[in-house]
Design a protein around this motif. Structure first.
Motif, mmCIF file in Angstrom:
data_model
loop_
_atom_site.group_PDB
_atom_site.id
_atom_site.type_symbol
_atom_site.label_atom_id
_atom_site.label_comp_id
_atom_site.label_asym_id
_atom_site.label_seq_id
_atom_site.Cartn_x
_atom_site.Cartn_y
_atom_site.Cartn_z
ATOM 1 N N VAL A 114 0.810 -1.257 -0.233
ATOM 2 C CA VAL A 114 -0.278 -0.342 -0.036
ATOM 3 C C VAL A 114 0.839 1.197 0.055
ATOM 4 O O VAL A 114 0.889 2.580 -0.972
ATOM 5 C CB VAL A 114 -0.569 0.203 1.600
ATOM 6 C CG1 VAL A 114 -1.344 1.317 1.507
ATOM 7 C CG2 VAL A 114 -1.924 -1.119 0.901
ATOM 8 N N PRO B 52 -2.981 2.572 -6.133
ATOM 9 C CA PRO B 52 -3.664 1.406 -5.010
ATOM 10 C C PRO B 52 -4.273 0.144 -5.236
ATOM 11 O O PRO B 52 -5.025 0.390 -5.858
ATOM 12 C CB PRO B 52 -3.819 1.737 -3.724
ATOM 13 C CG PRO B 52 -4.729 3.390 -4.382
ATOM 14 C CD PRO B 52 -3.763 3.460 -4.961
ATOM 15 N N LEU C 295 -4.675 -6.761 -3.696
ATOM 16 C CA LEU C 295 -3.884 -6.734 -2.760
ATOM 17 C C LEU C 295 -3.681 -7.839 -1.664
ATOM 18 O O LEU C 295 -2.645 -8.038 -1.104
ATOM 19 C CB LEU C 295 -4.245 -5.063 -1.545
ATOM 20 C CG LEU C 295 -3.649 -5.466 -0.395
ATOM 21 C CD1 LEU C 295 -2.450 -4.997 -1.172
ATOM 22 C CD2 LEU C 295 -3.842 -4.159 0.518
ATOM 23 N N LEU D 59 -4.605 3.989 3.968
ATOM 24 C CA LEU D 59 -4.065 5.263 2.713
ATOM 25 C C LEU D 59 -3.944 5.923 3.239
ATOM 26 O O LEU D 59 -3.422 6.826 2.118
ATOM 27 C CB LEU D 59 -4.614 3.879 2.078
ATOM 28 C CG LEU D 59 -3.450 4.679 0.329
ATOM 29 C CD1 LEU D 59 -2.531 4.694 -0.129
ATOM 30 C CD2 LEU D 59 -4.638 3.962 -0.674
#
Length: 330
Positions: A240, A247, A253, A280
């Motif tokens: 991240v 992202p 992820l 984030l």
């Protein structure tokens, strides 16, 4: 009569006295930082006190009793973060967005009005001839971080701060210490300079107990993480940070970190105290603050560097986090 417009300031007492109570009561100044509005109408009686403390806390105390069901509505502007604890029967709160919450005694909640919204309060027959008591503590996110000495706020607080809803709320059971503080603040009889000092101390104590209770509730509900899980979650965090301007989506992820999506979301919140995108957002804004202090880039350039396509959304998020617009960073 239309809804009264409120903005969270002490001037709200004057507006309520004039519009809701039709000027039937006066607002009294108790100290340089505290005002009180009391009323004794045919079907309801009580008081509301509002204090602006030096610590940056806004403390409001309300005690109310009614003899028959009644309602009132407010058009409320965006507010700071609020911690609210109630005792006794409470009203139903309905927002113009259709959200409905029961402000019943026995629980406290943390909430924030994120954009202008109409709030309808309905006091029903179950509370007739019983006392409703409420303490409301209001504080800026930045000031809360300063008082706690950390940028990582309780997860329940971060959920409210990051929610897109107009009136997000996170409820928790009341602990005995909160009921004791209700008694000590509602029935405070100190006068003169000592009253201001007393309320300052009790406001900070109230904040401390609420924050502790939020963290205890989160720990009790948190999943158990193995060393393997924590290693994979740290990998997700590094990904991240490395891709802050672009992202990956949560499924991507999770795959890159070697976790399933459910474990990623629950574990990330447990280990780092926030959702993936909440974390984030804060790291983006921290980096933006650092870049702005260098004075090498314009606000628009900084916004783009940390992944914001829309400079106005960047400016709004920055101001919410740091209390000043990005153009005022020195």
């Amino acid at each position: 009569m239309g809804a009264v417009t409120l903005d969270g300031s002490q001037a709200d007492l004057d507006r309520i006295a004039d519009r809701v109570l039709n000027g039937a009561t006066a607002v009294e100044t108790l100290s340089p930082v505290e005002r009180q509005m009391g009323w004794n109408l045919l079907d309801r009686s009580g008081f509301t006190r509002s204090a602006a403390l030096r610590s940056g806390i806004g403390l409001t105390v309300t005690k109310l009793r009614w003899e028959r069901p009644w309602s009132m509505a407010f058009d409320h502007g965006a507010s700071r973060l609020k911690f609210i604890v109630t005792r006794g029967p409470g009203p139903w709160l309905t927002t113009s967005d259709g959200e409905r919450h029961h402000l019943e005694g026995g629980s406290f909640h943390v909430s924030q009005i994120r954009r202008p919204v109409r709030l309808q309060f309905d006091f029903d027959e179950r509370g007739v001839d019983r006392d409703h008591e409420q303490l409301s503590l209001e504080i800026d996110r930045l000031r809360l971080s300063e008082l706690l000495g950390t940028q990582v706020l309780p997860v329940a607080v971060e959920r409210v701060l990051s929610s897109p809803r107009a009136y997000p709320t996170d409820a928790q059971p009341v602990v005995p210490a909160l009921f004791q503080l209700i008694d000590e603040i509602v029935h405070c009889d100190a006068r003169g300079p000592s009253r201001q000092l007393y309320l300052e101390a009790k406001g900070l104590e109230l904040l401390a107990v609420m924050v502790d209770r939020l963290e205890e509730g989160e720990r009790a509900a948190s999943p158990v993480l193995s060393a393997h899980d924590m290693d994979r979650l740290e990998r997700a965090r590094q990904i991240v940070l490395a891709r802050m301007d672009d992202p990956p989506r949560l499924p991507d992820l999770a795959r890159l970190a070697g976790l399933n999506e459910a474990k990623l979301k629950a574990g990330f919140r447990t280990l780092f105290g926030d959702t993936v995108y909440g974390y984030l957002r804060d790291r983006r804004l921290d980096e933006a603050h650092r870049l702005l202090r260098q004075r090498r880039y314009s606000v628009s350039e900084v916004a783009a560097r940390v992944g914001y396509v829309n400079p106005s959304k960047f400016a709004a998020a920055f101001r919410e986090r740091f209390g000043v617009p990005p153009s005022h960073v020195t």
